[in-house]
Motif scaffolding. Structure first.
Motif, mmCIF file in Angstrom:
data_model
loop_
_atom_site.group_PDB
_atom_site.id
_atom_site.type_symbol
_atom_site.label_atom_id
_atom_site.label_comp_id
_atom_site.label_asym_id
_atom_site.label_seq_id
_atom_site.Cartn_x
_atom_site.Cartn_y
_atom_site.Cartn_z
ATOM 1 N N THR A 66 42.502 -36.715 -0.539
ATOM 2 C CA THR A 66 41.085 -36.086 -0.138
ATOM 3 C C THR A 66 41.209 -35.643 1.464
ATOM 4 N N GLU A 67 42.081 -36.372 2.112
ATOM 5 C CA GLU A 67 42.133 -35.750 3.418
ATOM 6 C C GLU A 67 42.889 -34.449 3.562
ATOM 7 N N ILE A 68 43.808 -34.368 2.597
ATOM 8 C CA ILE A 68 44.466 -33.032 2.408
ATOM 9 C C ILE A 68 43.891 -31.849 1.947
ATOM 10 N N ALA B 95 39.385 -32.934 -3.913
ATOM 11 C CA ALA B 95 40.082 -33.801 -4.464
ATOM 12 C C ALA B 95 39.025 -34.888 -4.586
ATOM 13 N N ASP B 96 38.110 -35.145 -3.995
ATOM 14 C CA ASP B 96 36.910 -36.052 -3.795
ATOM 15 C C ASP B 96 36.344 -36.323 -5.377
ATOM 16 N N ARG C 278 37.239 -39.463 -8.031
ATOM 17 C CA ARG C 278 36.345 -40.471 -8.821
ATOM 18 C C ARG C 278 36.200 -40.272 -10.172
ATOM 19 N N GLU C 279 36.301 -39.194 -10.786
ATOM 20 C CA GLU C 279 36.363 -39.083 -12.354
ATOM 21 C C GLU C 279 37.595 -39.817 -12.892
ATOM 22 N N ASN D 182 42.484 -45.164 -0.063
ATOM 23 C CA ASN D 182 41.826 -44.647 0.979
ATOM 24 C C ASN D 182 41.086 -43.322 0.558
ATOM 25 N N HIS D 183 40.660 -43.796 -0.728
ATOM 26 C CA HIS D 183 39.462 -42.687 -1.069
ATOM 27 C C HIS D 183 38.288 -42.945 -0.208
ATOM 28 N N PRO D 184 37.552 -42.024 0.117
ATOM 29 C CA PRO D 184 36.244 -42.385 1.229
ATOM 30 C C PRO D 184 34.899 -43.083 0.465
ATOM 31 N N ASP D 185 35.042 -42.843 -0.970
ATOM 32 C CA ASP D 185 33.982 -43.133 -1.760
ATOM 33 C C ASP D 185 34.073 -43.381 -3.300
#
Length: 196
Positions: free
Chosen positions: A109-111, A115-116, A120-121, A132-135
């Protein structure tokens, strides 16, 4: 740059970070180890000769019964499709989770901010964890859902069903009450079908 040139360039630029670079059906696939995944994705985005600046898809895959045959490799992979708008080309990246019992890969996700929700899916449907996924939380199934419904060993009928209970005036969850059955197609033939 044609596909063969792109394949050579990717091999040269990624070097040992790519465990494989193949070309099939007019598409290039890069495979990498979980430990090199974020570096591979960052290089594919940032290198001037490649410039795959858009992640257009990311999904989980359960290979446990791939092609309806016994599978001997790792079970879970994350597959991403990247697009270079600048160079008008696409590439696929596949990373294998090291542990079949607890599949984990790093988040990208930082790149690629897109991808967020894709990650999650993949977590929700396959149980793949993204470091390191934010949520990282479920996105399609209910809050109390047990299991991951796209895994090949998840029962077709699920584990629980929900229904509205008229007496309690609320939605309740209960074990599945659907009896498994084998469906046999019914064939109806007219005696003189197609004839005179």
């Amino acid at each position: 740059m044609d596909l063969e040139d792109l394949q050579r360039a990717v091999l040269e630029i990624l070097g040992g970070k790519a465990t494989g670079v193949s070309c099939a059906l007019g598409e290039i696939t890069v495979e990498c180890a979980a430990g090199d995944y974020t570096e591979v994705m960052r290089t594919l985005r940032d290198h001037e000769a490649l410039h795959f600046e858009s992640l257009i898809d990311l999904c989980g895959v359960d290979y446990s019964t791939y092609k309806n045959e016994a599978w001997t490799g790792r079970r879970f992979a994350v597959v991403s499709h990247l697009l270079s708008v600048r160079h008008n080309r696409r590439i696929r990246v596949r990373v294998w989770a090291e542990n079949d019992d607890l599949p984990v890969v790093d988040s990208v996700t930082e790149i690629y901010s897109s991808a967020d929700w894709y990650e999650r899916e993949a977590f929700d449907l396959y149980g793949i964890l993204f470091n390191n996924h934010p949520d990282l939380r479920r996105i399609l199934t209910d809050y109390g859902f047990v299991g991951h419904p796209f895994r090949k060993d998840f029962p077709i009928s699920g584990h629980v069903e929900m229904r509205y209970d008229e007496a309690e005036k609320r939605v309740i969850y209960q074990p599945v009450t659907i009896e498994p059955r084998e469906i046999t197609p019914r064939i109806v033939r007219e005696e003189h079908y197609g004839g005179h």
